[in-house]
Scaffold this active site. Sequence first.
Site, PDB file in Angstrom:
ATOM      1  CG  ASN A 179      -3.392  -2.326   7.172  1.00  0.00           C
ATOM      2  OD1 ASN A 179      -3.230  -1.912   6.026  1.00  0.00           O
ATOM      3  ND2 ASN A 179      -4.478  -2.965   7.545  1.00  0.00           N
TER       4      ASN A 179
ATOM      5  CB  THR B 125      -7.138  -5.401  10.335  1.00  0.00           C
ATOM      6  OG1 THR B 125      -7.771  -6.451   9.605  1.00  0.00           O
ATOM      7  CG2 THR B 125      -7.357  -4.085   9.596  1.00  0.00           C
TER       8      THR B 125
ATOM      9  CG  HIS C 208      -5.318  -6.306   0.098  1.00  0.00           C
ATOM     10  ND1 HIS C 208      -6.492  -6.376   0.832  1.00  0.00           N
ATOM     11  CD2 HIS C 208      -5.446  -7.208  -0.916  1.00  0.00           C
ATOM     12  CE1 HIS C 208      -7.286  -7.279   0.271  1.00  0.00           C
ATOM     13  NE2 HIS C 208      -6.681  -7.797  -0.788  1.00  0.00           N
TER      14      HIS C 208
ATOM     15  CD  GLU D 148      -8.986  -9.316  -2.851  1.00  0.00           C
ATOM     16  OE1 GLU D 148      -7.804  -9.699  -2.685  1.00  0.00           O
ATOM     17  OE2 GLU D 148      -9.768  -9.090  -1.912  1.00  0.00           O
TER      18      GLU D 148
ATOM     19  CE  LYS E 172      -3.824  -2.239   2.509  1.00  0.00           C
ATOM     20  NZ  LYS E 172      -4.615  -2.172   3.755  1.00  0.00           N
TER      21      LYS E 172
ATOM     22  NE  ARG F   5      -1.991  -5.544   7.624  1.00  0.00           N
ATOM     23  CZ  ARG F   5      -3.129  -6.085   7.224  1.00  0.00           C
ATOM     24  NH1 ARG F   5      -3.767  -6.967   7.998  1.00  0.00           N
ATOM     25  NH2 ARG F   5      -3.630  -5.771   6.043  1.00  0.00           N
TER      26      ARG F   5
ATOM     27  CG  PHE G 147     -13.490   2.267   7.543  1.00  0.00           C
ATOM     28  CD1 PHE G 147     -12.814   1.760   6.442  1.00  0.00           C
ATOM     29  CD2 PHE G 147     -14.217   1.378   8.329  1.00  0.00           C
ATOM     30  CE1 PHE G 147     -12.856   0.417   6.121  1.00  0.00           C
ATOM     31  CE2 PHE G 147     -14.282   0.027   8.017  1.00  0.00           C
ATOM     32  CZ  PHE G 147     -13.587  -0.457   6.899  1.00  0.00           C
TER      33      PHE G 147
ATOM     34  CE1 TYR H 124      -9.277  -2.674   0.787  1.00  0.00           C
ATOM     35  CE2 TYR H 124      -8.813  -0.661  -0.414  1.00  0.00           C
ATOM     36  CZ  TYR H 124      -8.385  -1.705   0.379  1.00  0.00           C
ATOM     37  OH  TYR H 124      -7.069  -1.772   0.771  1.00  0.00           O
TER      38      TYR H 124
ATOM     39  NE  ARG I 114      -6.308 -12.551   5.609  1.00  0.00           N
ATOM     40  CZ  ARG I 114      -7.079 -11.468   5.653  1.00  0.00           C
ATOM     41  NH1 ARG I 114      -6.896 -10.485   4.766  1.00  0.00           N
ATOM     42  NH2 ARG I 114      -8.013 -11.324   6.563  1.00  0.00           N
TER      43      ARG I 114
HETATM   44  P1  CMP Z   1      -7.321  -4.510   4.860  1.00  0.00           P
HETATM   45  O1  CMP Z   1      -7.869  -5.392   5.942  1.00  0.00           O
HETATM   46  O2  CMP Z   1      -6.243  -4.965   4.008  1.00  0.00           O
HETATM   47  O3  CMP Z   1      -8.551  -4.053   3.934  1.00  0.00           O
HETATM   48  C1  CMP Z   1      -9.477  -3.076   4.379  1.00  0.00           C
HETATM   49  C2  CMP Z   1      -8.694  -1.878   4.824  1.00  0.00           C
HETATM   50  O4  CMP Z   1      -9.460  -0.814   5.330  1.00  0.00           O
HETATM   51  C3  CMP Z   1      -7.804  -2.294   6.024  1.00  0.00           C
HETATM   52  O5  CMP Z   1      -6.818  -3.146   5.565  1.00  0.00           O
HETATM   53  C4  CMP Z   1      -7.390  -0.929   6.520  1.00  0.00           C
HETATM   54  O6  CMP Z   1      -6.358  -0.373   5.711  1.00  0.00           O
HETATM   55  C5  CMP Z   1      -8.670  -0.144   6.298  1.00  0.00           C
HETATM   56  N1  CMP Z   1      -9.499  -0.101   7.524  1.00  0.00           N
HETATM   57  C6  CMP Z   1     -10.104  -1.121   8.152  1.00  0.00           C
HETATM   58  N2  CMP Z   1     -10.794  -0.690   9.221  1.00  0.00           N
HETATM   59  C7  CMP Z   1     -10.618   0.648   9.255  1.00  0.00           C
HETATM   60  C8  CMP Z   1     -11.096   1.665  10.118  1.00  0.00           C
HETATM   61  N3  CMP Z   1     -11.913   1.404  11.152  1.00  0.00           N
HETATM   62  N4  CMP Z   1     -10.718   2.934   9.867  1.00  0.00           N
HETATM   63  C9  CMP Z   1      -9.919   3.195   8.789  1.00  0.00           C
HETATM   64  N5  CMP Z   1      -9.453   2.271   7.940  1.00  0.00           N
HETATM   65  C10 CMP Z   1      -9.784   1.009   8.165  1.00  0.00           C
END
Ligand code: CMP
Length: 157
Positions: A113, A92, A116, A127, A10, A103, A58, A50, A86
């Site tokens: 983070n 996350t 992806h 994807e 990212k 992470r 968010f 997404y 994963r």
């Molecule tokens: P990932 O799980 O790869 O895919 C969804 C992404 O949304 C996640 O990583 C974060 O980068 C982002 N994300 C998830 N939850 C939140 C949140 N509560 N606020 C902001 N960003 C988020």
Amino acid sequence: MKQRTLILLKPDCMERRLAGTVLARFEQKGFRIVGMKLMQVTPEIASKHYAEHVEKPFFPNLLGYITSDPVTAICLEGRDVVNVVRKMVGTTKGYLAEPGTIRGDFSISGQKNLVHASDSPESAEREIAIFFRPEELVTWKSCDDAFLLSESEREEA
Ligand code: CMP
């Protein structure tokens, strides 16, 4: 065909010059790169990728973040690659992720983070098709395959 997954390094990973460090972990584990490109994610691509988050509060923040700078899209291939990657990436939120995961070692943010990774083989298929045309994926075998898995494992994988 061996299992495939989609990785995105990212914008924060690119800005922090961690692309090589993160990619090295996947290569060292034994996965093969079958597609890779640096690209700018557009709002259209982000909304497709997404799709499950589009209605979430968010999402505007997530859209701003993922389109802010280039990403590196990578298609990785190998035995059980979806699950193994994963685990290597970690949970996350960077501040909750276990040390030793990507992470857990490099992120303290819930959003920034770094990486992806597809969450299931079905998500991976969907994807990968968003980020790569079929002709951009290369089928090849690396010469260390014989050392990564036993003969019977190679037959099963
Ligand atoms: P990932 O799980 O790869 O895919 C969804 C992404 O949304 C996640 O990583 C974060 O980068 C982002 N994300 C998830 N939850 C939140 C949140 N509560 N606020 C902001 N960003 C988020």
